[in-house]
Design a protein around this motif. Structure first.
Motif, PDB file in Angstrom:
ATOM      1  N   LEU A  99      -4.135  -1.894   1.394  1.00 40.06           N
ATOM      2  CA  LEU A  99      -5.091  -1.556   3.026  1.00 40.06           C
ATOM      3  C   LEU A  99      -3.275  -1.261   3.803  1.00 40.06           C
ATOM      4  CD1 LEU A  99      -8.740  -2.582   3.415  1.00 40.06           C
ATOM      5  CD2 LEU A  99      -7.775  -0.740   3.022  1.00 40.06           C
ATOM      6  N   LEU A 100      -2.968  -3.077   4.043  1.00 37.87           N
ATOM      7  CA  LEU A 100      -2.141  -2.752   5.146  1.00 37.87           C
ATOM      8  C   LEU A 100      -0.547  -1.382   4.326  1.00 37.87           C
ATOM      9  CD1 LEU A 100      -1.448  -6.159   6.038  1.00 37.87           C
ATOM     10  CD2 LEU A 100      -2.964  -4.729   7.884  1.00 37.87           C
ATOM     11  N   TRP A 101      -0.669  -1.618   2.675  1.00 41.73           N
ATOM     12  CA  TRP A 101       0.035  -0.439   2.248  1.00 41.73           C
ATOM     13  C   TRP A 101      -0.028   0.711   2.653  1.00 41.73           C
ATOM     14  CZ3 TRP A 101       4.834  -1.262   0.853  1.00 41.73           C
ATOM     15  CH2 TRP A 101       5.396  -0.125  -0.039  1.00 41.73           C
ATOM     16  N   ILE A 102      -1.136   0.931   2.284  1.00 38.97           N
ATOM     17  CA  ILE A 102      -1.896   2.083   3.185  1.00 38.97           C
ATOM     18  C   ILE A 102      -2.315   2.692   4.762  1.00 38.97           C
ATOM     19  CG2 ILE A 102      -3.711   3.893   2.825  1.00 38.97           C
ATOM     20  CD1 ILE A 102      -4.360   2.480  -0.155  1.00 38.97           C
ATOM     21  N   ILE A 103      -2.674   2.066   5.333  1.00 39.21           N
ATOM     22  CA  ILE A 103      -2.330   2.374   7.021  1.00 39.21           C
ATOM     23  C   ILE A 103      -1.132   2.290   7.325  1.00 39.21           C
ATOM     24  CG2 ILE A 103      -2.829   1.241   8.555  1.00 39.21           C
ATOM     25  CD1 ILE A 103      -5.333  -0.071   7.485  1.00 39.21           C
ATOM     26  N   GLY A 104       0.206   1.110   6.543  1.00 40.28           N
ATOM     27  CA  GLY A 104       1.618   1.145   6.874  1.00 40.28           C
ATOM     28  C   GLY A 104       1.876   2.669   6.783  1.00 40.28           C
ATOM     29  N   ARG A 105       2.136   3.411   5.586  1.00 42.19           N
ATOM     30  CA  ARG A 105       2.744   4.711   5.249  1.00 42.19           C
ATOM     31  C   ARG A 105       2.354   5.447   6.153  1.00 42.19           C
ATOM     32  NH1 ARG A 105       1.826   5.765  -0.962  1.00 42.19           N
ATOM     33  NH2 ARG A 105       1.337   8.140  -0.088  1.00 42.19           N
ATOM     34  N   LYS A 106       1.108   6.015   6.341  1.00 45.49           N
ATOM     35  CA  LYS A 106       0.488   6.284   7.325  1.00 45.49           C
ATOM     36  C   LYS A 106       1.113   6.931   8.568  1.00 45.49           C
ATOM     37  CE  LYS A 106      -1.977   9.557   6.076  1.00 45.49           C
ATOM     38  NZ  LYS A 106      -1.564  10.555   5.559  1.00 45.49           N
ATOM     39  N   ILE A 107       1.044   5.711   8.903  1.00 44.77           N
ATOM     40  CA  ILE A 107       1.465   5.454  10.719  1.00 44.77           C
ATOM     41  C   ILE A 107       3.621   6.163  11.045  1.00 44.77           C
ATOM     42  CG2 ILE A 107       2.141   3.602  11.803  1.00 44.77           C
ATOM     43  CD1 ILE A 107      -0.097   2.492  11.196  1.00 44.77           C
TER      44      ILE A 107
END
Length: 185
Positions: A72-80
């Motif tokens: 989840l942190l990886w996906i959120i970081g990519r989108k940010i």
């Protein structure tokens, strides 16, 4: 609304496609660092908090939670950190213009040919969806293209990266920029 007003509004909404290569990239290093750091902290807290609760029935769930948190942190970081940029190979050097997305990337950046030491066509590691330029007096230039497609904006990224890589590979030797394979500079 009259036909003329509608035409004017439609023209304002359409952005002309700039010359060069339009690509969506993200800050791979920052996403990796932040997701690992926060993932470890959150995972440790979850393991300590829920280990006794799940130990008798679902003990395996405690060890899967850190993986879910990390993903989840990886996906959120990519989108940010995702940004859409336009890259142009010119006689002066490589121009990058931010079209939309994250503000951590500069609005405009020019890397002159004489400032480039070498380039890694496939990134600093063997294979992958990366492109890296080692720069003498400034921050290195990196393109990290997501392999896992999360939005429509990212479709066709790999093809555009291949075209950009091939054109850069043809142009760079003319300006004394050499290819470096798998070496960390």
């Amino acid at each position: 609304m009259t036909e003329e007003e509608k035409k004017t509004n439609d023209e304002e909404k359409t952005i002309p496609r700039p010359e060069g290569y339009t690509i969506v990239k993200y800050a791979f290093g920052w996403v990796l660092f932040i997701s690992m750091l926060f993932g470890l902290v959150i995972s440790a807290v979850l393991i300590v908090a829920f280990n006794d609760y799940f130990s008798e029935t679902l003990g395996w769930l405690v060890w899967i939670m850190p993986l879910v948190v990390y993903a989840l942190l990886w996906i959120i970081g990519r989108k940010i950190t995702e940004v859409k940029v336009n890259l142009k190979i010119t006689d002066e050097g490589l121009e990058q213009a931010r079209l939309s997305g994250s503000r951590i990337y500069p609005k405009y950046r020019l890397i002159k040919w004489e400032d480039m030491k070498s380039f890694h066509p496939y990134g600093r590691r063997k294979g992958g969806q990366n492109f890296h330029i080692s720069v003498r007096n400034n921050m290195n230039f990196r393109i990290s293209v997501p392999v896992l497609i999360l939005s429509k904006r990212q479709k066709g990224n790999s093809d555009i990266l291949v075209k950009f890589r091939n054109d850069f590979w043809e142009t760079a030797p003319d300006h004394n920029v050499h290819v470096a394979y798998f070496a960390i500079t």
